[in-house]
Design an enzyme around this catalytic site. Structure first.
Site, short mmCIF file in Angstrom:
data_model
loop_
_atom_site.label_atom_id
_atom_site.label_comp_id
_atom_site.label_asym_id
_atom_site.label_seq_id
_atom_site.Cartn_x
_atom_site.Cartn_y
_atom_site.Cartn_z
N HIS A 203 0.73 -1.22 -0.01
CA HIS A 203 -0.08 -0.01 0.09
C HIS A 203 0.88 1.52 0.17
O HIS A 203 0.75 2.11 -0.75
CB HIS A 203 -0.92 -0.01 1.07
CG HIS A 203 -1.70 1.22 1.43
ND1 HIS A 203 -3.15 1.30 1.07
CD2 HIS A 203 -1.28 2.55 1.88
CE1 HIS A 203 -3.40 2.52 1.18
NE2 HIS A 203 -2.47 3.37 1.62
N GLU A 204 1.73 1.31 0.98
CA GLU A 204 2.66 2.54 0.99
C GLU A 204 3.52 2.66 -0.19
O GLU A 204 3.67 3.91 -0.67
CB GLU A 204 3.41 2.51 2.30
CG GLU A 204 2.73 2.38 3.73
CD GLU A 204 1.69 3.35 3.82
OE1 GLU A 204 2.02 4.66 3.29
OE2 GLU A 204 0.65 3.39 4.47
N HIS A 207 1.78 4.47 -2.65
CA HIS A 207 2.03 6.14 -2.67
C HIS A 207 3.24 6.29 -3.23
O HIS A 207 3.30 7.52 -3.82
CB HIS A 207 1.78 6.50 -1.25
CG HIS A 207 0.47 6.24 -0.55
ND1 HIS A 207 -0.63 6.67 -1.31
CD2 HIS A 207 0.12 5.70 0.57
CE1 HIS A 207 -1.60 6.68 -0.55
NE2 HIS A 207 -1.31 5.86 0.59
N HIS A 213 -5.28 7.66 -2.28
CA HIS A 213 -6.19 6.67 -1.66
C HIS A 213 -7.30 6.48 -2.70
O HIS A 213 -7.71 7.30 -3.29
CB HIS A 213 -6.72 7.09 -0.22
CG HIS A 213 -5.57 6.99 0.80
ND1 HIS A 213 -5.63 7.65 1.98
CD2 HIS A 213 -4.70 5.99 0.84
CE1 HIS A 213 -4.59 7.10 2.69
NE2 HIS A 213 -4.19 6.16 1.94
#
Length: 565
Positions: A203-204, A207, A213
């Site tokens: 997930h990170e 980014h 998101h």
């Protein structure tokens, strides 16, 4: 409404950028707070009440990513539901080869495990894009990975165990692209205990590549921690987002070795219920599966066609995951003489089903050696003689239909099953002739007899006014078809050994009926080879002529196959 809520709860709205304008929290008007709460509830898929009710509080107090849910300044506007779920930060890397460096390690796991997890977390994005990643311990790097506690030098302190698990920075110079993990969490690997590092890291690092998101609760890029998932894969929403930034992976991109910590097994715990449960506090939601993820808007009606919006150029392929563990090729019918019972587009390939077997077709109609294979060699205990098959874009799962039953597979294992009525189809529909996900609007369509149904994932049932006749809505397509699949902006409908090519943009057939084997499977040469192999000495041609003819056709077929590779 808001008066009974703590300042900490309201600061959540400010921290994750739900307020419009820079006014301090203590000067916000009640209407501002109510609007912010409504936007938060809408974004998180909660009932929109404008109040910090029990369900909302339970959600916002859960573990999550520390990156804001909205990027940049907010404009004053009423609540607008987004049709496109994924979001982009507006920043991306200008190069395709990136370096990353692990600056330190969590004591929760061996260093070798942490290194492998970070490599695998980046690889899930590399698999879908032209991006490549190289770990470095010397010199400069694009992405720095750091484990830290509380204040750690970037102005965004961690908060101890729970709450914020990690945060990352969008692509750019300096701290841009870096990912920080709260080392007060108990990070684990291949376990339901603690916090799964692979899920958080993937997930990170999304980014770090430029994704913001997503409001799709099934997406990896949704803001809240989703727990350990065996066989973890990106959702369709994640793939669409990352490919909008960087494009698709080239076909000749080398495949990395299988990741040992992402086995091809179902990602849910064995005790998970077979049906999605209704979320507390959200009455009226259907209890059947939502395929694909619900959309907040109904596609516009266009008279005179199958009520489908026009094709959107550049619509990415459905996110793939090819099942593993291929079985030994069984003895079976000849490909060029087969009448296929079902077909689907999956992993960039087309899968064709007949009886207990299937073929995988690469581009240009090439069938790799070793086919047909048994269906059960890749989908354990799957039904045979299926009526239809589709790939679900929301989950990358495969669904088979046989009789009035459907079977959903995650990887090689059965995930759940049900009957057609559970999908909202009428009780008098006993079987499907074909099913497909129409690429232009990503909605399921079911064909039976001379009629078709469109399934509305938002309402959880077949749309009103259905069934509709295939003719004239699907211009040029007959009824009683055998199979269907979408591929690169066209829909292919198979009937017997013929096919029809349906242009999703023109909303009409542009070819057909034509010979599926000859046009798509390159069967002209193969059929010539088969004829040569069947020559008999008693047929007026001596056996030496027959053998020579067989050899010549074999050489032609081999040369044609090599030219197509």
């Amino acid at each position: 409404m808001v008066s009974g809520s703590s300042g900490q709860d309201l600061s959540y709205l400010e921290k994750y950028n739900y307020f419009h304008g820079p006014m301090p929290l203590n000067l916000k008007e009640p209407a501002d707070m109510e609007e912010a709460i409504e936007e938060m509830q809408d974004f998180l898929g909660l009932p929109v009440t404008g109040e910090l009710d029990a369900e909302t509080m339970a959600k916002i107090r859960g573990p999550r990513c520390g990156v804001a849910d909205f990027i940049g300044p907010r404009k004053n506007s009423k609540l607008v539901r987004r049709r496109k779920r994924y979001a982009l930060s507006g920043q991306k890397w200008s190069k395709k080869s990136l370096k990353y460096s692990i600056k330190n390690y969590t004591p929760d796991l061996p260093k070798s495990d942490v290194s492998r997890i970070m490599k695998n977390a980046l690889q899930v994005w590399a698999d879908k894009t032209p991006l490549t990643f190289t770990e470095t311990s010397r010199g400069s790097s694009d992405i720095d990975i750091l484990f830290a506690r509380n204040e750690h030098g970037d102005g965004y302190d961690f908060d101890g165990e729970g709450g914020t698990l990690a945060h990352a920075y969008f692509p750019g110079a300096g701290i841009g692209g870096d990912a920080h993990f709260d080392d007060d969490e108990y990070f684990t690997h291949n376990s339901y205990r603690g916090t799964n590092l692979l899920i958080v890291a993937a997930h990170e690092l999304g980014h770090s590549l430029g994704l913001a998101h997503s409001s799709d609760e099934n997406a990896l890029m949704a803001p809240y921690y989703q727990g350990y998932q065996q066989g973890f894969r990106l959702s369709y929403d994640d793939v669409r987002g990352i490919q909008e930034l960087y494009g698709r992976a080239p076909q000749n991109k080398p495949k990395p070795p299988s990741r040992p910590n992402t086995p091809n097994r179902p990602p849910q715990r064995p005790e998970q219920p077979q049906w999605p449960e209704q979320r507390p506090g959200q009455p009226g939601q259907p209890d059947w599966p939502q395929w694909p993820p619900r959309r907040p808007e109904q596609p516009p009606h266009r008279p005179g066609n199958p009520e489908l919006p026009p094709h959107r150029p550049g619509n990415p392929e459905l996110p793939p995951h090819r099942p593993g563990n291929p079985g030994q090729p069984p003895q079976g019918p000849d490909l060029c003489a087969a009448t296929f019972q079902a077909a689907m587009h999956f992993d960039g390939m087309v899968y064709l089903f007949q009886g207990s077997q299937y073929w995988m077709m690469e581009e240009n109609g090439v069938i790799p050696p070793g086919y047909p294979k048994l269906i059960t060699s890749n989908w354990i205990n799957a039904p045979t003689n299926i009526d239809a098959a589709i790939t679900l874009p929301s989950t990358e799962n495969v669904a088979f239909f046989k009789g009035n039953k459907w079977y959903e597979y995650r990887g090689s294992f059965l995930f759940r099953q049900g009957d057609l009525a559970s999908l909202g189809l009428p009780m008098n529909v006993r079987r499907l002739d074909a099913a497909l996900i129409w690429e232009a609007n990503n909605m399921p369509y079911f064909f039976t007899g001379r009629d078709y149904y469109r399934y509305n994932e938002r309402l959880g049932r077949v749309d009103r006014g259905y069934p509709k006749p295939i003719t004239p809505n699907w211009v040029g397509i007959p009824g009683n078809v055998n199979a269907a699949f979408g591929y690169q902006g066209f829909t292919y409908i198979i009937k017997g050994q013929s096919y029809y090519k349906f242009d999703n943009n023109a909303v009409r057939a542009v070819a057909g009926p034509r010979d599926f084997g000859a046009d798509v499977l390159n069967c002209r040469v193969r059929r010539g080879l088969l004829r040569a192999m069947n020559l008999k000495a008693g047929s007026g041609v001596d056996k030496y002529t027959a053998q020579l003819t067989t050899v010549l056709f074999s050489l032609i077929f081999t040369l044609g196959y090599l030219l197509l590779l």
